[in-house]
Design an enzyme around this catalytic site. Structure first.
Site, PDB file in Angstrom:
ATOM      1  N   LYS A   1       0.844  -1.209   0.000  1.00 59.73           N
ATOM      2  CA  LYS A   1       0.000   0.000   0.000  1.00 59.73           C
ATOM      3  C   LYS A   1       0.873   1.250   0.000  1.00 59.73           C
ATOM      4  CE  LYS A   1      -1.735   1.522   4.005  1.00 59.73           C
ATOM      5  NZ  LYS A   1      -1.360   2.911   4.324  1.00 59.73           N
ATOM      6  N   ASN A   2       1.895   1.265   0.873  1.00 58.62           N
ATOM      7  CA  ASN A   2       2.695   2.485   1.054  1.00 58.62           C
ATOM      8  C   ASN A   2       3.725   2.704  -0.049  1.00 58.62           C
ATOM      9  OD1 ASN A   2       1.134   2.978   3.223  1.00 58.62           O
ATOM     10  ND2 ASN A   2       2.645   2.332   4.749  1.00 58.62           N
TER      11      ASN A   2
ATOM     12  N   ARG B   1      -5.057  10.198   4.535  1.00 58.68           N
ATOM     13  CA  ARG B   1      -4.047  11.249   4.709  1.00 58.68           C
ATOM     14  C   ARG B   1      -3.033  11.255   3.581  1.00 58.68           C
ATOM     15  NH1 ARG B   1      -3.020  13.401   8.866  1.00 58.68           N
ATOM     16  NH2 ARG B   1      -0.872  13.562   8.231  1.00 58.68           N
TER      17      ARG B   1
ATOM     18  N   CYS C   1      -5.183  11.911  12.949  1.00 60.80           N
ATOM     19  CA  CYS C   1      -5.917  10.640  12.855  1.00 60.80           C
ATOM     20  C   CYS C   1      -5.772   9.920  14.186  1.00 60.80           C
ATOM     21  CB  CYS C   1      -5.429   9.802  11.682  1.00 60.80           C
ATOM     22  SG  CYS C   1      -3.936   8.878  12.008  1.00 60.80           S
TER      23      CYS C   1
ATOM     24  N   ARG D   1      -0.145  14.129  13.496  1.00 64.31           N
ATOM     25  CA  ARG D   1       0.406  13.946  12.145  1.00 64.31           C
ATOM     26  C   ARG D   1       0.405  15.221  11.299  1.00 64.31           C
ATOM     27  NH1 ARG D   1      -1.431   8.266   9.717  1.00 64.31           N
ATOM     28  NH2 ARG D   1       0.509   8.558   8.592  1.00 64.31           N
ATOM     29  N   PRO D   2       1.105  16.274  11.729  1.00 63.82           N
ATOM     30  CA  PRO D   2       1.161  17.509  10.944  1.00 63.82           C
ATOM     31  C   PRO D   2       1.907  17.282   9.620  1.00 63.82           C
ATOM     32  CG  PRO D   2       2.780  17.549  12.726  1.00 63.82           C
ATOM     33  CD  PRO D   2       1.963  16.303  12.924  1.00 63.82           C
TER      34      PRO D   2
ATOM     35  N   ASP E   1       3.739  19.978   8.365  1.00 64.30           N
ATOM     36  CA  ASP E   1       4.517  21.233   8.336  1.00 64.30           C
ATOM     37  C   ASP E   1       5.844  21.064   7.597  1.00 64.30           C
ATOM     38  OD1 ASP E   1       6.370  20.972  11.392  1.00 64.30           O
ATOM     39  OD2 ASP E   1       5.088  19.448  10.479  1.00 64.30           O
ATOM     40  N   LEU E   2       6.486  19.901   7.716  1.00 69.29           N
ATOM     41  CA  LEU E   2       7.790  19.702   7.065  1.00 69.29           C
ATOM     42  C   LEU E   2       7.654  19.653   5.538  1.00 69.29           C
ATOM     43  CD1 LEU E   2       9.249  17.037   9.540  1.00 69.29           C
ATOM     44  CD2 LEU E   2       9.616  19.523   9.561  1.00 69.29           C
TER      45      LEU E   2
ATOM     46  N   ASP F   1       4.487   0.232  12.103  1.00 70.74           N
ATOM     47  CA  ASP F   1       3.321  -0.423  11.506  1.00 70.74           C
ATOM     48  C   ASP F   1       3.215  -1.904  11.855  1.00 70.74           C
ATOM     49  OD1 ASP F   1       3.431   1.542   8.406  1.00 70.74           O
ATOM     50  OD2 ASP F   1       2.814   2.033  10.448  1.00 70.74           O
TER      51      ASP F   1
ATOM     52  N   ILE G   1       7.360   6.746  17.260  1.00 69.57           N
ATOM     53  CA  ILE G   1       7.007   7.500  16.053  1.00 69.57           C
ATOM     54  C   ILE G   1       5.699   8.269  16.227  1.00 69.57           C
ATOM     55  CG2 ILE G   1       6.560   7.336  13.566  1.00 69.57           C
ATOM     56  CD1 ILE G   1       9.424   6.578  14.282  1.00 69.57           C
TER      57      ILE G   1
ATOM     58  N   ARG H   1      -8.616  -1.010   4.408  1.00 69.21           N
ATOM     59  CA  ARG H   1      -7.782   0.065   3.863  1.00 69.21           C
ATOM     60  C   ARG H   1      -6.403  -0.452   3.478  1.00 69.21           C
ATOM     61  NH1 ARG H   1      -6.437   4.344   7.469  1.00 69.21           N
ATOM     62  NH2 ARG H   1      -5.325   4.890   5.564  1.00 69.21           N
TER      63      ARG H   1
HETATM   64  C1  EPZ Z   1       4.123   6.844   6.564  1.00 70.95           C
HETATM   65  O1  EPZ Z   1       3.282   7.866   7.127  1.00 70.95           O
HETATM   66  C2  EPZ Z   1       3.224   5.615   6.383  1.00 70.95           C
HETATM   67  N1  EPZ Z   1       2.139   5.959   5.483  1.00 70.95           N
HETATM   68  C3  EPZ Z   1       2.669   5.183   7.736  1.00 70.95           C
HETATM   69  O2  EPZ Z   1       1.930   3.976   7.551  1.00 70.95           O
HETATM   70  C4  EPZ Z   1       3.828   4.869   8.668  1.00 70.95           C
HETATM   71  O3  EPZ Z   1       3.316   4.576   9.943  1.00 70.95           O
HETATM   72  C5  EPZ Z   1       4.753   6.102   8.767  1.00 70.95           C
HETATM   73  O4  EPZ Z   1       5.197   6.516   7.465  1.00 70.95           O
HETATM   74  C6  EPZ Z   1       5.988   5.818   9.604  1.00 70.95           C
HETATM   75  O5  EPZ Z   1       6.698   4.733   9.110  1.00 70.95           O
HETATM   76  C7  EPZ Z   1       2.387   5.967   4.138  1.00 70.95           C
HETATM   77  O6  EPZ Z   1       3.474   5.725   3.651  1.00 70.95           O
HETATM   78  C8  EPZ Z   1       1.222   6.297   3.252  1.00 70.95           C
HETATM   79  P1  EPZ Z   1       5.965  10.296   8.731  1.00 70.95           P
HETATM   80  P2  EPZ Z   1       3.784   9.393   7.169  1.00 70.95           P
HETATM   81  O7  EPZ Z   1       5.787  11.587   8.009  1.00 70.95           O
HETATM   82  O8  EPZ Z   1       4.663   9.676   6.018  1.00 70.95           O
HETATM   83  C9  EPZ Z   1       5.997  13.582  12.204  1.00 70.95           C
HETATM   84  C10 EPZ Z   1       0.099   2.487   7.773  1.00 70.95           C
HETATM   85  O9  EPZ Z   1      -0.351   1.883   8.768  1.00 70.95           O
HETATM   86  N2  EPZ Z   1       5.859  14.595  11.128  1.00 70.95           N
HETATM   87  O10 EPZ Z   1       7.162   9.503   8.430  1.00 70.95           O
HETATM   88  O11 EPZ Z   1       2.568  10.234   7.361  1.00 70.95           O
HETATM   89  C11 EPZ Z   1       4.760  12.674  12.318  1.00 70.95           C
HETATM   90  O12 EPZ Z   1       3.744  13.256  13.074  1.00 70.95           O
HETATM   91  C12 EPZ Z   1       0.528   3.971   7.906  1.00 70.95           C
HETATM   92  O13 EPZ Z   1       0.247   1.982   6.653  1.00 70.95           O
HETATM   93  C13 EPZ Z   1       5.851  15.939  11.457  1.00 70.95           C
HETATM   94  O14 EPZ Z   1       5.949  16.316  12.636  1.00 70.95           O
HETATM   95  O15 EPZ Z   1       4.644   9.397   8.517  1.00 70.95           O
HETATM   96  C14 EPZ Z   1       5.343  11.428  12.967  1.00 70.95           C
HETATM   97  O16 EPZ Z   1       5.412  11.596  14.341  1.00 70.95           O
HETATM   98  C15 EPZ Z   1       0.191   4.539   9.236  1.00 70.95           C
HETATM   99  N3  EPZ Z   1       5.706  16.848  10.449  1.00 70.95           N
HETATM  100  C16 EPZ Z   1       6.747  11.371  12.352  1.00 70.95           C
HETATM  101  O17 EPZ Z   1       7.057  12.690  11.879  1.00 70.95           O
HETATM  102  C17 EPZ Z   1       5.605  16.478   9.121  1.00 70.95           C
HETATM  103  O18 EPZ Z   1       5.490  17.347   8.240  1.00 70.95           O
HETATM  104  C18 EPZ Z   1       6.901  10.387  11.185  1.00 70.95           C
HETATM  105  O19 EPZ Z   1       5.837  10.593  10.301  1.00 70.95           O
HETATM  106  C19 EPZ Z   1       5.636  15.107   8.814  1.00 70.95           C
HETATM  107  C20 EPZ Z   1       5.772  14.175   9.833  1.00 70.95           C
END
Ligand code: EPZ
Length: 430
Positions: free
Chosen positions: A31-32, A102, A126, A131-132, A134-135, A316, A338, A408
């Protein structure tokens, strides 16, 4: 007559536990990886064919989002589709879809890069965390985009196109790395992403972009260098196997006497996870080129797990391993680093007789002999998988509410499990 949405919300999965499970479980496409690769089809007006696409709710939502933008999608079956966005009919990723998925944020980078404008509903939090994004936005601003937040929508403007930039991600972000990689392939000049995510799904996206003519180096390392090109071509790409689905199946196999053979288990993406399995007393053994069996010791050993970015232990798989460690002989700990709110399955497992306490971001899991069937709630995608495993090995009947979370991210899971002897069915909970 109940609506589709009501049916989805009222549907429960009923599982009869302790059935003998044996046979082959095939791992589907990831999926990812499918979601960012689908978003990347926005970057060209040529045809892109994606193979091994998983037939999931999230993939259907991404197709709908791309069609809303103007992409022409043709599927020869549920796993092979061609995508072509000759010219856009809309620049909007609407709230209705973004609020359900998302990962819709992944169309932001490619749309701004190709069209100089995009409007994407701001993804809210969620169940697993705030899950902001901002980055993502900060990096696009560094590439010259003007970002405004209006009426719940991100509006990104770059009428003269994006410019290369040197970006340091304060935190490792998977979709952030993917979004900026897609933005940078058509930007003017060079972009460097520091502290990039190393996930196999990021590497798979880079692989497809390079087949489309992108100039990318360093994917799979913390420093990715992208030199923008004028335009990209079409291509054909096969989505990698889903390492999280594979890990989920391995946990199930370990708890059900290991007569399950897993096909397409991506050993190379699960090296660290396989080491953790070994520490618990579970061994992943290849039986031929694309199949593995799971062997285990009688007594499962307790362990301490810290969720971290790839290549360490994936968040995950945290919930599924929590179900597994309920059966370890002793006390285990899992620390979730995370996401700030990814323990909602704890109270549901405790309803089935588990003995788990939460202290700050650590779950303390005391091993028990048996789980018993009960009414439980699926709180998010991976928590639902943990409840399905618990239901399959528990004594008696388990009813999992809000099961739509499962669809999903797990392709045809009912059929796959029934094919190995599980007794489960869906009911509408009046
Ligand atoms: C990806 O989400 C995956 N989703 C998630 O899988 C997975 O849990 C996650 O990476 C971590 O491995 C997809 O690939 C579609 P991150 P993502 O940005 O990209 C913080 C599943 O079950 N952050 O790596 O949204 C954030 O809040 C899903 O399949 C900021 O603060 O995760 C988190 O604490 C769930 N600001 C951390 O970084 C930002 O702009 C890592 O999030 C972006 C992220």
């Amino acid at each position: 007559m109940i609506t589709q949405v009501e049916k989805m919300q009222k549907e429960v999965l009923v599982i009869e536990g302790k059935r003998k499970l044996q046979g082959i479980l095939r791992v589907s496409g990831a999926k990812n990886s499918a979601l960012p690769n689908m978003a990347a089809t926005i970057l060209t007006d040529k045809e892109v064919i994606l193979e091994n696409l998983p037939d999931l709710l999230d993939v259907k939502l991404m197709k709908q989002l791309l069609e809303d933008i103007g992409s022409h999608i043709d599927c020869i079956d549920n796993n092979v589709c061609s995508f072509r966005l000759s010219s856009p009919k809309s620049f909007v990723a609407n709230y209705d879809i973004v609020s359900k998925m998302r990962a819709s944020i992944l169309v932001l980078g490619p749309m701004v890069a190709r069209f100089g404008y995009a409007e994407v509903a701001l993804p809210g939090g969620c169940s697993i965390g705030a899950r902001p994004v901002d980055l993502h936005l900060k990096a696009l601003e560094m590439m010259g985009a003007k970002i405004e937040l209006q009426h719940g929508y991100i509006k990104a403007y770059a009428p003269k196109g994006l410019k290369g930039a040197h970006i340091f991600f304060e935190k490792i972000t998977v979709t952030g790395t993917e979004n900026i990689m897609m933005a940078a392939v058509l930007a003017e000049g060079q972009t460097i992403i520091e502290n990039a995510a190393l996930e196999p799904e990021v590497v798979d996206l880079a692989k497809m972009l390079k087949k489309m003519g992108a100039d990318i180096q360093g994917e799979g390392t913390p420093r990715i260098v992208i030199n923008g090109v004028k335009e990209l071509n079409g291509t054909k790409h096969t989505i990698i196997p889903d390492r999280i689905e594979a890990g989920t199946f391995a946990v199930l196999s370990a708890l059900s006497d290991g007569k399950i053979i897993i096909q397409n288990y991506p050993m190379e993406y699960l090296e660290y996870v396989n080491e953790v399995f070994k520490d618990i007393g579970i061994y992943i053994l290849p039986v031929d080129k694309d199949k593995v069996i799971i062997k285990r010791e009688e007594r499962l050993k307790p362990v301490d797990i810290q969720t971290k970015e790839y290549p360490l232990f994936p968040t995950d798989l945290q919930a599924q391993f929590m179900t597994l460690l309920c059966f370890a002989d002793g006390v285990s700990q899992i620390t979730e680093n995370i996401f700030e709110n990814r323990f909602m399955h704890v109270s549901e497992l405790n309803r089935m007789g588990a003995d788990i306490k939460i202290v700050d971001r650590t779950a303390i899991i005391k091993g028990i002999k048996e789980l018993t069937g009960a009414d439980v709630k699926a709180t998010d995608l991976r928590a639902s998988a943990a409840m399905v495993i618990a239901g399959l090995v528990a004594d008696g009947i388990t009813k999992i509410h809000n099961i739509y979370h499962l669809d999903r991210g797990y392709e045809h899971i009912d059929t796959k499990l029934k094919n190995i002897g599980a007794n489960l069915w869906r009911e509408i909970n009046e």
